[in-house]
Scaffold this active site. Sequence first.
Site, PDB file in Angstrom:
ATOM      1  N   ILE A  63      13.422   2.778 -34.388  1.00  0.00           N
ATOM      2  CA  ILE A  63      13.068   1.353 -34.497  1.00  0.00           C
ATOM      3  C   ILE A  63      12.758   0.997 -35.954  1.00  0.00           C
ATOM      4  O   ILE A  63      13.210  -0.028 -36.476  1.00  0.00           O
ATOM      5  CB  ILE A  63      11.884   0.997 -33.557  1.00  0.00           C
ATOM      6  CG1 ILE A  63      12.287   1.268 -32.098  1.00  0.00           C
ATOM      7  CG2 ILE A  63      11.476  -0.467 -33.733  1.00  0.00           C
ATOM      8  CD1 ILE A  63      11.200   0.979 -31.062  1.00  0.00           C
ATOM      9  N   ALA A  86       5.019   4.698 -36.520  1.00  0.00           N
ATOM     10  CA  ALA A  86       4.964   6.169 -36.480  1.00  0.00           C
ATOM     11  C   ALA A  86       4.166   6.614 -35.265  1.00  0.00           C
ATOM     12  O   ALA A  86       3.116   6.068 -34.978  1.00  0.00           O
ATOM     13  CB  ALA A  86       4.305   6.699 -37.760  1.00  0.00           C
ATOM     14  N   SER A 130       3.345   0.473 -25.676  1.00  0.00           N
ATOM     15  CA  SER A 130       4.477   0.959 -24.882  1.00  0.00           C
ATOM     16  C   SER A 130       4.378   0.475 -23.442  1.00  0.00           C
ATOM     17  O   SER A 130       3.263   0.267 -22.926  1.00  0.00           O
ATOM     18  CB  SER A 130       4.475   2.488 -24.889  1.00  0.00           C
ATOM     19  OG  SER A 130       5.376   2.984 -23.943  1.00  0.00           O
ATOM     20  N   TYR A 158       0.443  10.380 -23.388  1.00  0.00           N
ATOM     21  CA  TYR A 158       1.039   9.423 -24.336  1.00  0.00           C
ATOM     22  C   TYR A 158       0.473   8.022 -24.129  1.00  0.00           C
ATOM     23  O   TYR A 158       0.054   7.350 -25.079  1.00  0.00           O
ATOM     24  CB  TYR A 158       2.562   9.435 -24.131  1.00  0.00           C
ATOM     25  CG  TYR A 158       3.323   8.332 -24.827  1.00  0.00           C
ATOM     26  CD1 TYR A 158       3.459   8.316 -26.214  1.00  0.00           C
ATOM     27  CD2 TYR A 158       3.931   7.307 -24.096  1.00  0.00           C
ATOM     28  CE1 TYR A 158       4.170   7.307 -26.855  1.00  0.00           C
ATOM     29  CE2 TYR A 158       4.641   6.306 -24.722  1.00  0.00           C
ATOM     30  CZ  TYR A 158       4.760   6.308 -26.103  1.00  0.00           C
ATOM     31  OH  TYR A 158       5.469   5.306 -26.736  1.00  0.00           O
ATOM     32  N   ILE A 206      20.233  15.135 -15.080  1.00  0.00           N
ATOM     33  CA  ILE A 206      19.459  14.070 -14.430  1.00  0.00           C
ATOM     34  C   ILE A 206      18.179  14.708 -13.894  1.00  0.00           C
ATOM     35  O   ILE A 206      18.228  15.668 -13.129  1.00  0.00           O
ATOM     36  CB  ILE A 206      20.267  13.383 -13.318  1.00  0.00           C
ATOM     37  CG1 ILE A 206      21.422  12.616 -13.973  1.00  0.00           C
ATOM     38  CG2 ILE A 206      19.379  12.465 -12.479  1.00  0.00           C
ATOM     39  CD1 ILE A 206      22.243  11.762 -13.067  1.00  0.00           C
TER      40      ILE A 206
HETATM   41  N1  LIG Z   1      12.075   3.609 -28.546  1.00  0.00           N
HETATM   42  C1  LIG Z   1      11.464   3.153 -27.474  1.00  0.00           C
HETATM   43  O1  LIG Z   1      12.110   2.864 -26.458  1.00  0.00           O
HETATM   44  C2  LIG Z   1       9.969   2.972 -27.460  1.00  0.00           C
HETATM   45  C3  LIG Z   1       9.370   2.549 -26.258  1.00  0.00           C
HETATM   46  C4  LIG Z   1       7.993   2.357 -26.237  1.00  0.00           C
HETATM   47  C5  LIG Z   1       7.239   2.540 -27.385  1.00  0.00           C
HETATM   48  N2  LIG Z   1       7.857   2.975 -28.531  1.00  0.00           N
HETATM   49  C6  LIG Z   1       7.022   3.165 -29.728  1.00  0.00           C
HETATM   50  O2  LIG Z   1       7.657   2.572 -30.830  1.00  0.00           O
HETATM   51  C7  LIG Z   1       7.432   3.323 -32.017  1.00  0.00           C
HETATM   52  C8  LIG Z   1       8.756   3.681 -32.677  1.00  0.00           C
HETATM   53  O3  LIG Z   1       9.533   4.441 -31.753  1.00  0.00           O
HETATM   54  P1  LIG Z   1      10.940   5.067 -32.146  1.00  0.00           P
HETATM   55  O4  LIG Z   1      11.770   5.060 -30.920  1.00  0.00           O
HETATM   56  O5  LIG Z   1      11.454   4.455 -33.390  1.00  0.00           O
HETATM   57  O6  LIG Z   1      10.494   6.584 -32.410  1.00  0.00           O
HETATM   58  P2  LIG Z   1      11.091   7.649 -33.436  1.00  0.00           P
HETATM   59  O7  LIG Z   1      10.588   8.984 -32.998  1.00  0.00           O
HETATM   60  O8  LIG Z   1      12.552   7.461 -33.606  1.00  0.00           O
HETATM   61  O9  LIG Z   1      10.361   7.243 -34.793  1.00  0.00           O
HETATM   62  C9  LIG Z   1       9.025   7.576 -35.043  1.00  0.00           C
HETATM   63  C10 LIG Z   1       8.937   8.007 -36.513  1.00  0.00           C
HETATM   64  O10 LIG Z   1       7.578   8.338 -36.803  1.00  0.00           O
HETATM   65  C11 LIG Z   1       7.580   9.464 -37.653  1.00  0.00           C
HETATM   66  N3  LIG Z   1       6.282  10.127 -37.516  1.00  0.00           N
HETATM   67  C12 LIG Z   1       5.814  10.826 -36.444  1.00  0.00           C
HETATM   68  N4  LIG Z   1       4.577  11.290 -36.701  1.00  0.00           N
HETATM   69  C13 LIG Z   1       4.262  10.850 -37.947  1.00  0.00           C
HETATM   70  C14 LIG Z   1       3.115  10.997 -38.770  1.00  0.00           C
HETATM   71  N5  LIG Z   1       2.048  11.697 -38.341  1.00  0.00           N
HETATM   72  N6  LIG Z   1       3.110  10.429 -39.985  1.00  0.00           N
HETATM   73  C15 LIG Z   1       4.186   9.733 -40.442  1.00  0.00           C
HETATM   74  N7  LIG Z   1       5.305   9.569 -39.712  1.00  0.00           N
HETATM   75  C16 LIG Z   1       5.341  10.120 -38.476  1.00  0.00           C
HETATM   76  C17 LIG Z   1       8.734  10.316 -37.194  1.00  0.00           C
HETATM   77  O11 LIG Z   1       9.218  11.218 -38.194  1.00  0.00           O
HETATM   78  C18 LIG Z   1       9.769   9.246 -36.828  1.00  0.00           C
HETATM   79  O12 LIG Z   1      10.623   8.975 -37.915  1.00  0.00           O
HETATM   80  C19 LIG Z   1       6.580   4.521 -31.585  1.00  0.00           C
HETATM   81  O13 LIG Z   1       5.229   4.205 -31.809  1.00  0.00           O
HETATM   82  C20 LIG Z   1       6.841   4.625 -30.101  1.00  0.00           C
HETATM   83  O14 LIG Z   1       5.764   5.234 -29.410  1.00  0.00           O
HETATM   84  C21 LIG Z   1       9.196   3.185 -28.596  1.00  0.00           C
END
Ligand SMILES: NC(=O)c1ccc[n+]([C@@H]2O[C@H](COP(=O)([O-])OP(=O)(O)OC[C@H]3O[C@@H](n4cnc5c(N)ncnc54)[C@H](O)[C@@H]3O)[C@@H](O)[C@H]2O)c1
Length: 317
Positions: free
Chosen positions: A12, A79, A122, A145, A205
């Site tokens: 994202i 993050a 989330s 989570y 699955i």
């Molecule tokens: N993708 C989805 O469908 C979804 C759904 C619900 C919530 N989210 C939330 O949205 C956010 C982004 O999700 P995403 O899909 O892009 O995830 P992603 O895993 O692709 O990106 C998360 C990024 O955070 C970085 N990261 C992790 N721990 C870190 C730390 N301690 N310090 C610095 N960087 C760190 C990782 O290297 C990664 O690049 C997250 O908070 C996730 O929980 C995503």
Amino acid sequence: MRILITGIAGFIGSNLAVRLIKENLKTEAENRFEVVGIDNLSYGLRENIPEEVEFHQLDVREKNIYELFEGVDVVFHLAAKNCINDCQLDPVETADINVTGTVNVFEAAKRAKVRKVVYAESSALYEGTDVFPTPEAEIKPESVYSISKLSSMYFAKAYHTFYDLQFTALRYFCVYGPVQDYRRTIPPVMSAFIIKLLKNESPVIYGTGKKRRDFVYIDDVNDFHINCLNNRRTDNKTFNLGSGINYSVLEIFELASELLGKRIEPISKPDLPGEAEVTLADITEAKKLGWRPKTDIKTGLIKAMEYIKSEMAVRRV
Ligand SMILES: NC(=O)c1ccc[n+]([C@@H]2O[C@H](COP(=O)([O-])OP(=O)(O)OC[C@H]3O[C@@H](n4cnc5c(N)ncnc54)[C@H](O)[C@@H]3O)[C@@H](O)[C@H]2O)c1
């Protein structure tokens, strides 16, 4: 406007950075976005980050992120440790990154007098609900989570009440599209199916495949991110970001197979712990601001497939 994105190398965050830089092409020089990014590259990839971004490889739990928040107008805090299964396996690290790391980001924003932090919650907060479509008030977290994301919610409220930090909380449902990770052990369901089908291997699955998920395309989510920058009606509010339509895992498998013209028998494995049976967003609140998810599942899935195909060609994965 100076924007700081944590988790910028992830799915994202990198898509948001690309979108902000594209917006700059349509904007007068003095109104352009400057984008600063933080990521520890634990999941994300350096190459996902556009070169226009001022990037710092740092961990959100470190105190030396504070100075980067000086002069920033809006923070997107993305993050996180975010695979439900990984979080179940390591609650301590989950709390450390998702709770302590998030509070550290709020603290950095407070000290630098940042106007607002937009941060990721989330749909997992609705794990225990039986109300569908699910409105924002229906919080019933169960997994490690989702409890970590619930903590973010309370800390955001405390920073608002006691330190006047504005926030927007985004409850993403299943966001999908290009740059979504397909490499991790258990990738998000769409990427998992696409990569296996393209490699002529059997997709897995988990459980019966009848779990239903609300999928929302990344460009639609980015439309809302832009809204968060420009529309004060997003301040100190929480929004579901889904499409308001859900599909079963089996339906997604069938659609992916049809679009790729493949017939491969899937492998069945036991259900993963902590995963809800159904997600379905009530998006009334986001719609009140004029936002609409525009991308249908077929169009979005095709774009996600094109991305993974091009990755396979370049990386020979
Ligand atoms: N993708 C989805 O469908 C979804 C759904 C619900 C919530 N989210 C939330 O949205 C956010 C982004 O999700 P995403 O899909 O892009 O995830 P992603 O895993 O692709 O990106 C998360 C990024 O955070 C970085 N990261 C992790 N721990 C870190 C730390 N301690 N310090 C610095 N960087 C760190 C990782 O290297 C990664 O690049 C997250 O908070 C996730 O929980 C995503």
